[in-house]
Design an enzyme around this catalytic site. Sequence first.
Site, PDB file in Angstrom:
ATOM      1  N   GLY A   1       2.524   2.015  10.676  1.00  0.00           N
ATOM      2  CA  GLY A   1       3.452   3.136  10.543  1.00  0.00           C
ATOM      3  C   GLY A   1       4.188   3.489  11.827  1.00  0.00           C
ATOM      4  O   GLY A   1       4.811   4.536  11.922  1.00  0.00           O
TER       5      GLY A   1
ATOM      6  N   GLY B   1       2.874  -1.328   4.183  1.00  0.00           N
ATOM      7  CA  GLY B   1       2.884   0.099   3.847  1.00  0.00           C
ATOM      8  C   GLY B   1       4.302   0.556   3.537  1.00  0.00           C
ATOM      9  O   GLY B   1       4.832   0.315   2.452  1.00  0.00           O
ATOM     10  N   GLY B   2       4.945   1.174   4.524  1.00  0.00           N
ATOM     11  CA  GLY B   2       6.275   1.780   4.348  1.00  0.00           C
ATOM     12  C   GLY B   2       7.278   0.903   3.622  1.00  0.00           C
ATOM     13  O   GLY B   2       7.969   1.374   2.695  1.00  0.00           O
TER      14      GLY B   2
ATOM     15  N   HIS C   1      -9.405   1.016   4.939  1.00  0.00           N
ATOM     16  CA  HIS C   1      -8.088   1.138   5.578  1.00  0.00           C
ATOM     17  C   HIS C   1      -8.229   2.023   6.820  1.00  0.00           C
ATOM     18  O   HIS C   1      -9.036   2.947   6.841  1.00  0.00           O
ATOM     19  CB  HIS C   1      -7.083   1.748   4.595  1.00  0.00           C
ATOM     20  CG  HIS C   1      -5.692   1.753   5.146  1.00  0.00           C
ATOM     21  ND1 HIS C   1      -5.243   2.760   5.969  1.00  0.00           N
ATOM     22  CD2 HIS C   1      -4.671   0.855   5.030  1.00  0.00           C
ATOM     23  CE1 HIS C   1      -3.995   2.482   6.333  1.00  0.00           C
ATOM     24  NE2 HIS C   1      -3.629   1.336   5.779  1.00  0.00           N
TER      25      HIS C   1
ATOM     26  N   ASN D   1       0.870  -1.172   0.000  1.00  0.00           N
ATOM     27  CA  ASN D   1       0.000   0.000   0.000  1.00  0.00           C
ATOM     28  C   ASN D   1       0.914   1.232   0.000  1.00  0.00           C
ATOM     29  O   ASN D   1       1.556   1.520   1.009  1.00  0.00           O
ATOM     30  CB  ASN D   1      -0.895  -0.044   1.252  1.00  0.00           C
ATOM     31  CG  ASN D   1      -1.636   1.260   1.470  1.00  0.00           C
ATOM     32  OD1 ASN D   1      -1.750   2.093   0.574  1.00  0.00           O
ATOM     33  ND2 ASN D   1      -2.147   1.444   2.684  1.00  0.00           N
ATOM     34  N   TRP D   2       0.957   1.915  -1.139  1.00  0.00           N
ATOM     35  CA  TRP D   2       1.891   3.048  -1.266  1.00  0.00           C
ATOM     36  C   TRP D   2       1.356   4.331  -0.647  1.00  0.00           C
ATOM     37  O   TRP D   2       2.051   5.342  -0.632  1.00  0.00           O
ATOM     38  CB  TRP D   2       2.218   3.281  -2.749  1.00  0.00           C
ATOM     39  CG  TRP D   2       3.130   2.259  -3.334  1.00  0.00           C
ATOM     40  CD1 TRP D   2       3.786   1.260  -2.658  1.00  0.00           C
ATOM     41  CD2 TRP D   2       3.513   2.130  -4.705  1.00  0.00           C
ATOM     42  NE1 TRP D   2       4.544   0.524  -3.526  1.00  0.00           N
ATOM     43  CE2 TRP D   2       4.395   1.032  -4.795  1.00  0.00           C
ATOM     44  CE3 TRP D   2       3.195   2.825  -5.875  1.00  0.00           C
ATOM     45  CZ2 TRP D   2       4.962   0.630  -6.004  1.00  0.00           C
ATOM     46  CZ3 TRP D   2       3.755   2.422  -7.072  1.00  0.00           C
ATOM     47  CH2 TRP D   2       4.632   1.340  -7.142  1.00  0.00           C
ATOM     48  N   LYS D   3       0.114   4.327  -0.187  1.00  0.00           N
ATOM     49  CA  LYS D   3      -0.488   5.525   0.425  1.00  0.00           C
ATOM     50  C   LYS D   3      -0.266   6.747  -0.483  1.00  0.00           C
ATOM     51  O   LYS D   3      -0.273   6.615  -1.700  1.00  0.00           O
ATOM     52  CB  LYS D   3       0.080   5.734   1.835  1.00  0.00           C
ATOM     53  CG  LYS D   3      -0.003   4.458   2.673  1.00  0.00           C
ATOM     54  CD  LYS D   3       0.235   4.675   4.130  1.00  0.00           C
ATOM     55  CE  LYS D   3       0.145   3.315   4.828  1.00  0.00           C
ATOM     56  NZ  LYS D   3       0.085   3.392   6.253  1.00  0.00           N
TER      57      LYS D   3
ATOM     58  N   SER E   1       3.514  -2.364  10.160  1.00  0.00           N
ATOM     59  CA  SER E   1       4.961  -2.409  10.380  1.00  0.00           C
ATOM     60  C   SER E   1       5.606  -3.729   9.957  1.00  0.00           C
ATOM     61  O   SER E   1       6.558  -4.192  10.594  1.00  0.00           O
ATOM     62  CB  SER E   1       5.312  -2.086  11.838  1.00  0.00           C
ATOM     63  OG  SER E   1       4.928  -0.750  12.130  1.00  0.00           O
TER      64      SER E   1
ATOM     65  N   GLU F   1      -5.256  -5.223  10.435  1.00  0.00           N
ATOM     66  CA  GLU F   1      -4.204  -4.234  10.681  1.00  0.00           C
ATOM     67  C   GLU F   1      -4.487  -3.506  12.003  1.00  0.00           C
ATOM     68  O   GLU F   1      -5.263  -2.546  12.024  1.00  0.00           O
ATOM     69  CB  GLU F   1      -4.166  -3.208   9.545  1.00  0.00           C
ATOM     70  CG  GLU F   1      -3.863  -3.811   8.189  1.00  0.00           C
ATOM     71  CD  GLU F   1      -3.281  -2.764   7.238  1.00  0.00           C
ATOM     72  OE1 GLU F   1      -2.151  -2.987   6.784  1.00  0.00           O
ATOM     73  OE2 GLU F   1      -3.931  -1.746   6.992  1.00  0.00           O
TER      74      GLU F   1
ATOM     75  N   GLU G   1      -6.634   4.435   7.910  1.00  0.00           N
ATOM     76  CA  GLU G   1      -6.530   5.886   7.671  1.00  0.00           C
ATOM     77  C   GLU G   1      -7.830   6.428   7.065  1.00  0.00           C
ATOM     78  O   GLU G   1      -8.214   7.564   7.317  1.00  0.00           O
ATOM     79  CB  GLU G   1      -5.311   6.175   6.775  1.00  0.00           C
ATOM     80  CG  GLU G   1      -4.022   6.081   7.586  1.00  0.00           C
ATOM     81  CD  GLU G   1      -2.850   5.449   6.863  1.00  0.00           C
ATOM     82  OE1 GLU G   1      -2.794   5.493   5.620  1.00  0.00           O
ATOM     83  OE2 GLU G   1      -1.966   4.889   7.558  1.00  0.00           O
TER      84      GLU G   1
HETATM   85  P1  PGA Z   1       2.946   0.118   7.535  1.00  0.00           P
HETATM   86  O1  PGA Z   1       1.476   0.362   6.924  1.00  0.00           O
HETATM   87  O2  PGA Z   1       3.466  -1.173   6.951  1.00  0.00           O
HETATM   88  O3  PGA Z   1       3.752   1.305   7.099  1.00  0.00           O
HETATM   89  O4  PGA Z   1       2.802   0.031   9.016  1.00  0.00           O
HETATM   90  C1  PGA Z   1       0.580  -0.700   6.737  1.00  0.00           C
HETATM   91  C2  PGA Z   1      -0.688  -0.196   6.104  1.00  0.00           C
HETATM   92  O5  PGA Z   1      -1.085   0.938   6.374  1.00  0.00           O
HETATM   93  O6  PGA Z   1      -1.330  -0.904   5.307  1.00  0.00           O
END
Ligand code: PGA
Length: 250
Positions: free
Chosen positions: A174, A235-236, A96, A10-12, A214, A168, A98
């Site tokens: 994050g 994500g990251g 998600h 997930n590149w956000k 993470s 998640e 967010e």
């Molecule tokens: P993260 O994000 O791996 O940076 O913790 C995961 C996500 O939001 O899907």
Amino acid sequence: MKRREIFAGNWKMYKTCPEAENTIKSLVEGLGDIGTKEVVVFSPSPYAKTCVETAKNSPIAIGMQNMYFEDEGAFTGEVSPIMVKDCGCKYILIGHSERRHVFGESDLDVNKKIKSALKHNLSPMVCIGELLEEREKGTTNEVIKRQMDGAFDGISSQEALKIVIAYEPVWAIGTGKVATPEIAEEVHALVRKLIAEKYDQATADIMPILYGGSVKPDNISGLFAKENIDGVLVGGASLDAGSFLSIINV
Ligand code: PGA
């Protein structure tokens, strides 16, 4: 029972268009033989088409990170399921954390988006997870049940088979604080039990349940070894092709 194994990135709201294109190119070149593993990249919406074209004839499927549930209309700034399909996307990320906690999406919004995605033959990847305060209060299981009941309301077992769940925990996203494999496995087993109760054991046995929060190259193997963890949503660590590849190659 061998379930689908899915590694999703997930590149956000990161990357420029050339960066997105180059990262997909590096992933395609670096993938090698991944057997039956599936790879999905949720790109920013404006780059989805470029990513689809760059990933053509490779095992990488592209998805968008959000959409609205209506087919069209006066909804300024929103993206419809038809637009997601038009760009060549196969997946859509729904609910998600967010979206839920920054943009106020409710369980009902999530349910409407799932139904809309299914209607348009998009594969929904549906995110659930508790906040830190909910875990500390001991209400994790209730939160997961509420989110699952909301998401799957009015969904038939045939439709449920097209859905991928991503657990998640919000406190792990994050933050660098990954859930231990044991904590993640406990919730994954609960999610599978909830699916078995709502539908049947066969449906529960087939559904891929991914862990996210993470995930890094150095913690993937413990998570992926767990019986009910069928892949990850990253994500990251998915922004860099090299680190995403080492996660995929676990
Ligand atoms: P993260 O994000 O791996 O940076 O913790 C995961 C996500 O939001 O899907």
